[in-house]
Design a protein around this motif. Structure first.
Motif, PDB file in Angstrom:
ATOM      1  N   ILE B 246       1.225  11.545  28.645  1.00 27.62           N
ATOM      2  CA  ILE B 246       1.969  10.385  29.113  1.00 27.62           C
ATOM      3  C   ILE B 246       2.826   9.918  27.954  1.00 27.62           C
ATOM      4  CG2 ILE B 246       1.865   8.060  30.035  1.00 27.62           C
ATOM      5  CD1 ILE B 246      -0.893   8.501  30.933  1.00 27.62           C
ATOM      6  N   ALA B 247       4.076   9.649  28.241  1.00 25.58           N
ATOM      7  CA  ALA B 247       4.964   9.158  27.185  1.00 25.58           C
ATOM      8  C   ALA B 247       5.347   7.718  27.492  1.00 25.58           C
ATOM      9  CB  ALA B 247       6.203  10.037  27.109  1.00 25.58           C
ATOM     10  N   PHE B 248       5.198   6.864  26.515  1.00 26.08           N
ATOM     11  CA  PHE B 248       5.645   5.485  26.670  1.00 26.08           C
ATOM     12  C   PHE B 248       6.805   5.221  25.737  1.00 26.08           C
ATOM     13  CE2 PHE B 248       1.020   5.068  27.630  1.00 26.08           C
ATOM     14  CZ  PHE B 248       1.185   4.844  28.984  1.00 26.08           C
ATOM     15  N   GLU B 249       7.626   4.310  26.167  1.00 22.29           N
ATOM     16  CA  GLU B 249       8.780   3.973  25.344  1.00 22.29           C
ATOM     17  C   GLU B 249       9.042   2.484  25.545  1.00 22.29           C
ATOM     18  OE1 GLU B 249      10.335   6.234  23.469  1.00 22.29           O
ATOM     19  OE2 GLU B 249      11.761   4.758  22.699  1.00 22.29           O
ATOM     20  N   GLY B 250       8.227   1.685  24.918  1.00 25.71           N
ATOM     21  CA  GLY B 250       8.426   0.252  25.020  1.00 25.71           C
ATOM     22  C   GLY B 250       7.797  -0.392  26.243  1.00 25.71           C
ATOM     23  N   GLU B 251       7.020   0.364  27.017  1.00 23.60           N
ATOM     24  CA  GLU B 251       6.277  -0.253  28.107  1.00 23.60           C
ATOM     25  C   GLU B 251       5.262  -1.233  27.519  1.00 23.60           C
ATOM     26  OE1 GLU B 251       7.036   2.924  28.078  1.00 23.60           O
ATOM     27  OE2 GLU B 251       7.579   3.606  30.088  1.00 23.60           O
ATOM     28  N   THR B 252       4.860  -2.201  28.326  1.00 23.72           N
ATOM     29  CA  THR B 252       3.835  -3.113  27.825  1.00 23.72           C
ATOM     30  C   THR B 252       2.475  -2.431  27.905  1.00 23.72           C
ATOM     31  OG1 THR B 252       3.366  -4.071  29.984  1.00 23.72           O
ATOM     32  CG2 THR B 252       5.131  -5.101  28.699  1.00 23.72           C
ATOM     33  N   MET B 253       1.544  -2.978  27.165  1.00 21.93           N
ATOM     34  CA  MET B 253       0.181  -2.460  27.198  1.00 21.93           C
ATOM     35  C   MET B 253      -0.371  -2.508  28.623  1.00 21.93           C
ATOM     36  SD  MET B 253      -1.120  -1.315  24.370  1.00 21.93           S
ATOM     37  CE  MET B 253      -2.888  -1.526  24.539  1.00 21.93           C
ATOM     38  N   ALA B 254      -0.011  -3.568  29.354  1.00 22.03           N
ATOM     39  CA  ALA B 254      -0.505  -3.700  30.728  1.00 22.03           C
ATOM     40  C   ALA B 254       0.020  -2.557  31.598  1.00 22.03           C
ATOM     41  CB  ALA B 254      -0.084  -5.054  31.304  1.00 22.03           C
ATOM     42  N   GLN B 255       1.309  -2.254  31.435  1.00 15.04           N
ATOM     43  CA  GLN B 255       1.880  -1.138  32.200  1.00 15.04           C
ATOM     44  C   GLN B 255       1.227   0.181  31.797  1.00 15.04           C
ATOM     45  OE1 GLN B 255       5.935  -1.968  30.975  1.00 15.04           O
ATOM     46  NE2 GLN B 255       6.542  -2.468  33.074  1.00 15.04           N
ATOM     47  N   ALA B 256       0.991   0.316  30.497  1.00 13.58           N
ATOM     48  CA  ALA B 256       0.376   1.546  30.009  1.00 13.58           C
ATOM     49  C   ALA B 256      -1.019   1.719  30.625  1.00 13.58           C
ATOM     50  CB  ALA B 256       0.295   1.523  28.483  1.00 13.58           C
ATOM     51  N   ALA B 257      -1.755   0.622  30.702  1.00 11.56           N
ATOM     52  CA  ALA B 257      -3.103   0.693  31.271  1.00 11.56           C
ATOM     53  C   ALA B 257      -3.035   1.124  32.728  1.00 11.56           C
ATOM     54  CB  ALA B 257      -3.802  -0.662  31.143  1.00 11.56           C
ATOM     55  N   ARG B 258      -2.053   0.594  33.456  1.00 15.85           N
ATOM     56  CA  ARG B 258      -1.897   0.986  34.865  1.00 15.85           C
ATOM     57  C   ARG B 258      -1.561   2.469  34.977  1.00 15.85           C
ATOM     58  NH1 ARG B 258       0.322  -4.032  35.721  1.00 15.85           N
ATOM     59  NH2 ARG B 258       2.475  -3.370  35.491  1.00 15.85           N
ATOM     60  N   GLU B 259      -0.712   2.915  34.058  1.00 17.52           N
ATOM     61  CA  GLU B 259      -0.314   4.319  34.087  1.00 17.52           C
ATOM     62  C   GLU B 259      -1.521   5.228  33.823  1.00 17.52           C
ATOM     63  OE1 GLU B 259       2.475   5.199  35.152  1.00 17.52           O
ATOM     64  OE2 GLU B 259       2.714   7.298  34.554  1.00 17.52           O
ATOM     65  N   PHE B 260      -2.318   4.870  32.861  1.00 22.84           N
ATOM     66  CA  PHE B 260      -3.498   5.682  32.561  1.00 22.84           C
ATOM     67  C   PHE B 260      -4.452   5.730  33.756  1.00 22.84           C
ATOM     68  CE2 PHE B 260      -2.494   5.675  28.008  1.00 22.84           C
ATOM     69  CZ  PHE B 260      -2.814   6.995  27.722  1.00 22.84           C
ATOM     70  N   ALA B 261      -4.477   4.635  34.516  1.00 27.52           N
ATOM     71  CA  ALA B 261      -5.386   4.584  35.670  1.00 27.52           C
ATOM     72  C   ALA B 261      -5.026   5.648  36.697  1.00 27.52           C
ATOM     73  CB  ALA B 261      -5.347   3.194  36.297  1.00 27.52           C
ATOM     74  N   TYR B 263      -4.383   8.623  35.992  1.00 27.27           N
ATOM     75  CA  TYR B 263      -4.796   9.936  35.517  1.00 27.27           C
ATOM     76  C   TYR B 263      -6.293  10.109  35.307  1.00 27.27           C
ATOM     77  CZ  TYR B 263       0.150  10.757  34.809  1.00 27.27           C
ATOM     78  OH  TYR B 263       1.480  10.900  35.005  1.00 27.27           O
ATOM     79  N   SER B 264      -7.030   9.029  35.254  1.00 27.16           N
ATOM     80  CA  SER B 264      -8.472   9.198  35.076  1.00 27.16           C
ATOM     81  C   SER B 264      -9.199   8.010  35.687  1.00 27.16           C
ATOM     82  CB  SER B 264      -8.822   9.342  33.595  1.00 27.16           C
ATOM     83  OG  SER B 264      -8.858   8.084  32.978  1.00 27.16           O
ATOM     84  N   ASP B 265     -10.501   8.163  35.835  1.00 26.60           N
ATOM     85  CA  ASP B 265     -11.244   7.054  36.409  1.00 26.60           C
ATOM     86  C   ASP B 265     -11.790   6.140  35.312  1.00 26.60           C
ATOM     87  OD1 ASP B 265     -13.084   8.721  35.401  1.00 26.60           O
ATOM     88  OD2 ASP B 265     -14.245   8.979  37.233  1.00 26.60           O
ATOM     89  N   MET B 266     -11.390   6.417  34.090  1.00 26.44           N
ATOM     90  CA  MET B 266     -11.688   5.505  32.997  1.00 26.44           C
ATOM     91  C   MET B 266     -10.865   4.242  33.244  1.00 26.44           C
ATOM     92  SD  MET B 266     -13.650   6.467  30.443  1.00 26.44           S
ATOM     93  CE  MET B 266     -13.885   5.740  28.858  1.00 26.44           C
ATOM     94  N   ARG B 267     -11.488   3.080  33.131  1.00 24.06           N
ATOM     95  CA  ARG B 267     -10.724   1.852  33.320  1.00 24.06           C
ATOM     96  C   ARG B 267     -10.392   1.244  31.964  1.00 24.06           C
ATOM     97  NH1 ARG B 267     -10.388  -2.350  36.975  1.00 24.06           N
ATOM     98  NH2 ARG B 267     -12.467  -3.192  36.618  1.00 24.06           N
TER      99      ARG B 267
END
Lengths: 222, 318
Positions: B246-261, B263-267
């Protein structure tokens, strides 16, 4: 009129002195601050320095010495803009070298009179991890000699200690240390002096750099 | 002035010290030696700081995952690593997904085949006409010759030339192409988006039809349709998922967390609202939110708690 004697120059920026220090340790906090706020600008700084160097001085000399000053500073809390600060320190060192060398070209001095810092100075340390970091790191590891690579992966990817690696590879700890040293040396070459951006460099820099380095370097070539 | 040590020699010695320090605590004698070395030249401490900072930074290599194989990264051949090589990235789930089988999920009564990817899986589906579809995590498509329905998720379509146009439909939108490479993404609650990597496509949505060329993106929601140009580098980032990243470029941490969700069931829970708004950039293993959280906790000085399948990032207790 190529050269003149530099007499009293009124330079408003003080020359930083490195006090003799008893305790050389770099605290982990300072190291992190340094990695996050200073290292990413090395690439831009090197380009900037290369256009202002006096003969007999190499950009890396200045960079290393500037880093010494930055990590020896008692506190960095008052440093609002680390990038500007880095450039000012580097600039003061340049001035000092110019003064020391006595014989300098007029142009070098004239250039030094203006501290024309890169335009996008106001860079809040917004971003942390370069988007390509992992990829470039993987490439750097891939380029290492085989044994060095093996030791480096065990240390950095698997997180084993040097001692554990020695046991795993069936070599002495000294040998493992040599491999790690070699790996570090290659990182310095690749991300430091090689001109590639440091690990942790931000996107902001990227755009800043292209405007800054490219054109000016061409000019100095002519 | 005495012959000055070159900056390169200073770096050599700095690397040697960084390696020795990494080995374990220095002995008293080592410490004395280090001090002597440092005091001998004003550049040395700076060089050591740099060596250590670069070495510390290389700790990010952990995100490469335990199965990291450097071989595919070696060649400067400019050819992107083959899919097989990419298995090295991020390990398990992605690797499993890249097994490029044409294992059909089911055959419907209309002669179309359905394919789906699991969460954390990237799946390549070669079609008979030479086209290829790469499914991102948690996605589903139905394929009938050159007609594809994107039921949910995200997919890259690499369309080979054929007699019929290649048609992809998603929600209220449909894409038509002869030869092109493009990504369609249909995630519940987000606009349907189409990005073109190569060639030209024709897109029809509620508001009509338009042509998109390479590096153009269209986002269509019930309210509006938006077209913008995407920088080539941004496009590469948009496709990082094919390599399990996953590549981020200035996304917020909140958006990043949603993106990771996705791809995995890790919350990944960001407890501190200020931290949730912090921007991040970087390239991360998609199936390894823990490494991401670790980097973030280091970078922002945040507290990190891992409990089972939940990762919490919060303010560090003062």
């Amino acid at each position: 009129m190529a050269a003149c004697r530099v007499a009293d120059r009124r330079l408003s920026i003080p020359v930083w002195k490195v006090a003799p220090r008893a305790m050389p340790a770099i605290t982990p906090e300072r190291s992190r601050w340094f990695a996050r706020n200073i290292l990413p600008h090395e690439h831009v700084l090197r380009g900037w320095l290369n256009r202002r160097l006096a003969p007999g001085l190499d950009a890396d000399d200045v960079i290393q010495e500037a880093y010494t000053i930055l990590v020896s500073k008692e506190s960095v809390e008052d440093v609002q803009n680390p990038k500007a600060y880095l450039f000012q320190v580097a600039y003061s060192l340049l001035v000092r070298h110019v003064q020391r060398s006595r014989i300098v070209s007029i142009r070098a001095v004239a250039d030094l009179e203006r501290l024309d810092l890169p335009a996008e100075m106001a860079s809040p340390e917004q971003v942390l991890i370069d988007r390509d970091e992992l990829h470039r790191l993987a490439e750097a590891i891939a380029e290492m000699p085989k044994k060095t690579q093996e030791a480096f992966i065990l240390r950095r990817v698997q997180g084993l200690s040097q001692r554990e690696i020695a046991a795993r590879m069936g070599v002495s700890e000294n040998t493992v240390e040599k491999h790690i040293v070699k790996g570090i040396r290659l990182l310095i070459d690749r991300f430091g002096r090689g001109g590639k951006r440091a690990l942790g460099a931000s996107r902001n820099d990227d755009t800043g750099t292209s405007g800054l380095d490219g054109g000016a370097r061409d000019k100095s070539g002519g | 002035m005495a012959e000055r040590e070159t900056s390169r020699a200073v770096d050599d010695a700095a690397a040697a010290w960084a390696g020795r320090i990494d080995r374990g605590p220095l002995s008293t004698a080592d410490n004395a030696e280090l001090e002597t070395w440092l005091s001998g030249d004003p550049r040395r401490l700076g060089a050591l700081a740099r060596a250590q900072a670069l070495y510390d930074g290389s700790d990010a290599a952990r995100a490469l995952g335990p199965q990291f194989d450097p071989a595919p990264f070696k060649a400067k051949s400019a050819v992107r690593p083959s899919r097989r090589n990419l298995i090295g990235w991020g390990g398990g789930a992605v690797a499993a997904g890249l097994v490029a089988g044409v294992g059909a999920l089911g055959v419907s009564s209309y002669g179309s085949r359905a394919y789906a990817s699991q969460r954390g899986e990237v799946r390549l589906i070669p079609l008979e006409d030479g086209s290829a579809i790469t499914l991102n995590t948690d996605s589903k498509i139905r394929v009938r010759q050159r007609r594809v329905e994107l039921v949910r998720g995200e997919a890259l379509f690499e369309v080979a030339k054929g007699e019929q146009p290649f048609v992809v439909s998603a929600d209220a939108l449909s894409v038509m192409a002869t030869t092109a490479a493009f990504v369609v993404k249909a995630i519940a609650g987000e606009p349907v988006s189409v990005v073109v990597r190569e060639g030209r496509i024709s897109v029809t949505d509620r508001r009509g039809r338009l042509q998109l060329g390479a590096n153009q993106q269209m986002d269509a929601s019930p309210k509006q349709t938006q077209v913008e140009t995407v920088a080539p580098a941004a496009l590469v980032r948009r496709l990082a998922w094919r390599e399990g990243k996953i590549a981020f470029e200035g996304e917020t941490m909140a958006q990043a967390a949603r993106e990771f969700a996705r791809y995995s069931d890790m919350r990944l829970i960001i407890e501190d609202p200020t931290l949730a708004q912090e921007p991040v950039s970087g390239l991360f293993a998609a199936n390894d939110p823990v490494s991401f959280a670790r980097s973030a906790s280091q970078a922002f000085g945040a507290r990190l708690d891992i409990e089972g399948r939940t990762v919490r990032l919060g303010r560090r207790p003062t």
